[in-house]
Motif scaffolding. Structure first.
Motif, PDB file in Angstrom:
ATOM      1  N   SER A 265      -7.295  -5.327  -5.602  1.00 39.09           N
ATOM      2  CA  SER A 265      -7.311  -3.945  -6.075  1.00 39.09           C
ATOM      3  C   SER A 265      -6.875  -3.797  -7.529  1.00 39.09           C
ATOM      4  N   SER A 266      -6.466  -4.880  -8.182  1.00 38.82           N
ATOM      5  CA  SER A 266      -6.015  -4.759  -9.575  1.00 38.82           C
ATOM      6  C   SER A 266      -7.186  -4.979 -10.537  1.00 38.82           C
TER       7      SER A 266
ATOM      8  N   MET B 105      -4.290  -7.958  -1.176  1.00 39.64           N
ATOM      9  CA  MET B 105      -4.437  -6.521  -1.437  1.00 39.64           C
ATOM     10  C   MET B 105      -4.190  -6.197  -2.904  1.00 39.64           C
TER      11      MET B 105
ATOM     12  N   ALA C  75       0.818  -1.208   0.000  1.00 41.45           N
ATOM     13  CA  ALA C  75       0.000   0.000   0.000  1.00 41.45           C
ATOM     14  C   ALA C  75       0.858   1.267   0.000  1.00 41.45           C
TER      15      ALA C  75
ATOM     16  N   ARG D 101     -10.166  -8.378 -11.581  1.00 42.03           N
ATOM     17  CA  ARG D 101     -11.591  -8.087 -11.805  1.00 42.03           C
ATOM     18  C   ARG D 101     -12.015  -8.503 -13.202  1.00 42.03           C
TER      19      ARG D 101
END
Length: 142
Positions: free
Chosen positions: A131-132, A127, A68, A136
């Motif tokens: 978040s990529s 994470m 992060a 998705r």
């Protein structure tokens, strides 16, 4: 009325007084308040537990949140360079010499670091994966 010079100057100092004066002269230079050992005796104790603890906590923050905040390892490295110098000064000027205590090992700390490394790896994978956009797109049913 004038004193005779023989009355003013004692001819002989008693042996007991002479011995006490010699002892005072001999012991006067020895003072534990100004010696290195005397100063060190009044200093605080050095705790290796707090040093290990702060290193493990820092490793935990890096292991869990480096994905992060990508600059965190660089900042931790700079912090550790300064911490080495600060700890050296603390050991030299403000703490007693550490006592040597023989232990079997640092097994507890190694286990804690291993746990942080494995869980940190899983957290970073999750994470980055969640978040990529690639994950998705791969999971979408379009």
């Amino acid at each position: 009325h004038a004193m005779d010079w023989q009355e003013a100057i004692p001819l002989e100092i008693p042996a007991k007084d002479r011995l006490e004066r010699e002892m005072e002269k001999a012991l006067r230079p020895i003072s534990f308040d100004i010696s290195e050992q005397g100063r060190e005796c009044k200093m605080g104790d050095y705790s290796t537990f707090s040093e290990f603890n702060s290193a493990v906590v820092q490793f935990g923050y890096l292991g869990y949140f480096s994905a992060a905040f990508a600059v965190a390892p660089l900042l931790a490295w700079l912090y550790n360079i300064n911490e080495v110098r600060i700890d050296a000064g603390k050991l030299i000027h403000y703490c007693k010499r550490p006592r040597v205590v023989h232990v079997k090992g640092v097994r507890v700390w190694v286990d804690a670091l291993r746990f942080i490394a494995y869980t940190g790896m899983m957290i970073n994978i999750l994470m980055l994966g969640l978040s990529s956009y690639s994950l998705r797109h791969l999971l979408s049913h379009e």
